[in-house]
Write a protein that holds these residues in place. Structure first.
Motif, short mmCIF file in Angstrom:
data_model
loop_
_atom_site.label_atom_id
_atom_site.label_comp_id
_atom_site.label_asym_id
_atom_site.label_seq_id
_atom_site.Cartn_x
_atom_site.Cartn_y
_atom_site.Cartn_z
N LYS A 21 33.71 -27.25 73.14
CA LYS A 21 32.52 -26.51 73.46
C LYS A 21 32.74 -26.04 74.92
N ASP A 56 38.66 -23.40 66.45
CA ASP A 56 38.11 -24.03 65.41
C ASP A 56 36.58 -23.77 65.32
N SER A 57 35.80 -23.83 66.34
CA SER A 57 34.60 -23.24 66.43
C SER A 57 34.17 -22.53 67.67
N SER A 59 32.99 -18.90 69.53
CA SER A 59 33.26 -17.28 69.57
C SER A 59 33.86 -16.99 70.72
#
Length: 219
Positions: A21, A56-57, A59
């Protein structure tokens, strides 16, 4: 502008994610340095920004371009037109001389400028090497050729992975100053991964990567 929003990246052979994150914003023409322990994910982050890998996640947006690219053709166009990469492993073409190695990307882009190339080579102290084959260069010389190649086509974004890692202190100071000054004069956004405190402190933003996230202060 680079806008990285909560990206995560995990490799199948690791228990913990390399990046978790992670977010970062870099304005057009701004410079940011990233420090961290070996294996902390610094090179992975650069690879994601360049579009060589996908998160993987989360943007990544660079200007009007959102990654991952819609096609490899678009990825190639972006890298050729807008991106300069200084690889830790140099990635020079051994059968070409210094001049042709540096000119390679600008010729692909169609904006080859011999006068500007000589200017960049002069800043980095390698003009006298222009006709020398790449395979005959020392590690430090190869590094300065790689930096010249990344700058010569006047990209809007430069990603530098340990750009002065194989240079002595005096040469490192000169080369890093040339890198920052050239990017500033061109209003080129610069992201530098480095272990050098001196190189890192030249950046407008300083960040430390640990436990998969960027921090504004060292541990």
């Amino acid at each position: 502008m680079i806008n990285i929003n909560a990206i995560s990246k995990r490799y199948s052979n690791t228990d913990a994610p390399v990046l978790s994150k992670l977010s970062l914003t870099v304005a057009d023409g701004e410079s940011v340095s990233i420090r961290g322990a070996s294996g902390s994910g610094k090179s992975t982050l650069l690879s994601l920004i360049a579009g060589f890998e996908s998160p993987d996640s989360g943007s990544i947006t660079i200007g009007s371009q959102t990654l991952p690219f819609s096609s490899e053709k678009n990825a190639d166009r972006f890298r050729r037109q807008a991106l300069g990469v200084i690889f830790q492993s140099y990635n020079l073409i051994e059968c070409l001389n210094v001049w042709d190695n540096i000119a390679f990307t600008s010729r692909l882009k169609g904006n080859s400028d011999d006068e500007y190339q000589l200017h960049i080579m002069g800043l980095l102290g390698i003009t006298h090497l222009k006709n020398k084959p790449a395979h005959q260069l020392s590690g430090g010389e190869q590094q300065r050729v790689a930096i010249s190649r990344a700058l010569v086509h006047k990209p809007t974004l430069v990603l530098a992975d340990e750009p002065t890692g194989n240079l002595d202190e005096a040469t490192s100071d000169k080369v890093s100053a040339a890198l920052y000054d050239t990017c500033q004069s061109l209003k080129t956004t610069l992201v530098v991964v480095t272990h050098s405190d001196d190189v890192a402190r030249m950046a407008g933003q300083q960040r430390w990567l640990r436990h998969g996230q960027l921090h504004s202060e060292p541990a």
